[in-house]
Design a protein around this motif. Structure first.
Motif: not given
Length: 238
Positions: A85-86, A144-149, A155-156
């Protein structure tokens, strides 16, 4: 004499249809981006939650911030669903390639979805096994990966994942199956919840089958030796 004004020719039907389709396509492409920007600050609903609400079916979800979800559960879910994931950018290409090779060999592909891809499905797409949905998950996961941390993605995901019919998010699942908050889950309970995710309708964390118990035991062992699978989320945010 005044020259008669030339009447404008009506726009050809094909051109109008093409213009309308291009406009509709633009909206379809832009909508997930706009919603993702909104979801960076607002708790979202999943597409399945919305469908159940619209059709009059019960929905139970209690949003909790990531710091109120025990690290036991965070680690168990990442180890079970997306150990890289990281490290990945929303898509694990090595896993995808392996599944494509299985498909080309005539075998049934399975897995390869990252947490971000699953979140893309939960937020914007539909359930079921089909290649069209899988193909759409990829660009949506990159977006999603580009916009959100990474913190916000996890969390979502933990707040919209389905853990049973009408049970969405880890807080509702923890209260339903163990009578406690998501902040107080034990290692064993976290492993049972994490390994229920691939089949939440059939797997009951409170009454696990022998097979489910075995999967939870494997997950617990892996989580203990997996290292810092949450390295992309600072310790103060966990």
């Amino acid at each position: 004499m005044k020259k008669a004004r030339l009447k404008e020719k009506p726009e050809p039907l094909k051109r109008r249809i093409r213009r309308w389709l291009l406009g509709a396509l633009g909206v379809i492409v832009a909508l997930p981006v706009v919603l993702t920007l909104l979801y960076s600050v607002v708790p979202p609903y999943s597409s399945l939650m919305l469908y159940r609400s619209v059709t009059g079916q019960p929905v139970w979800r209690e949003w909790v911030p990531l710091e109120q979800i025990t690290v036991n559960l965070q680690r168990s879910v990442v180890v079970s669903e997306d150990a890289k994931f990281c490290q990945n950018f929303g898509v694990d290409w090595s896993a995808v390639q392996g599944q494509v090779e299985k498909l080309m060999a005539g075998k049934r592909p399975r897995g390869a979805s990252t947490i971000t891809m699953q979140l893309a499905k939960n937020l914007f797409l539909w359930n079921g096994r089909d290649y069209v949905r899988k193909a759409l998950e990829v660009p949506l996961a990159f977006m999603l990966d580009a916009i959100l941390s990474k913190r916000r993605i996890l969390e979502i995901y933990l707040n919209v994942a389905e853990w049973g019919p009408g049970i969405f998010g880890v807080e509702a699942a923890s209260q339903t199956f163990f009578g406690k908050s998501a902040a107080k889950l034990s290692l064993s309970q976290a492993a049972l919840l994490a390994t229920a995710l691939p089949n939440p309708v059939a797997r009951n964390p409170a009454k696990p089958s022998s097979g489910h118990r075995r999967l939870a035991s494997i997950n617990r062992s892996r989580a203990q030796v997996a290292g810092d699978v949450l390295s992309c989320i600072s310790a103060t945010e966990r």
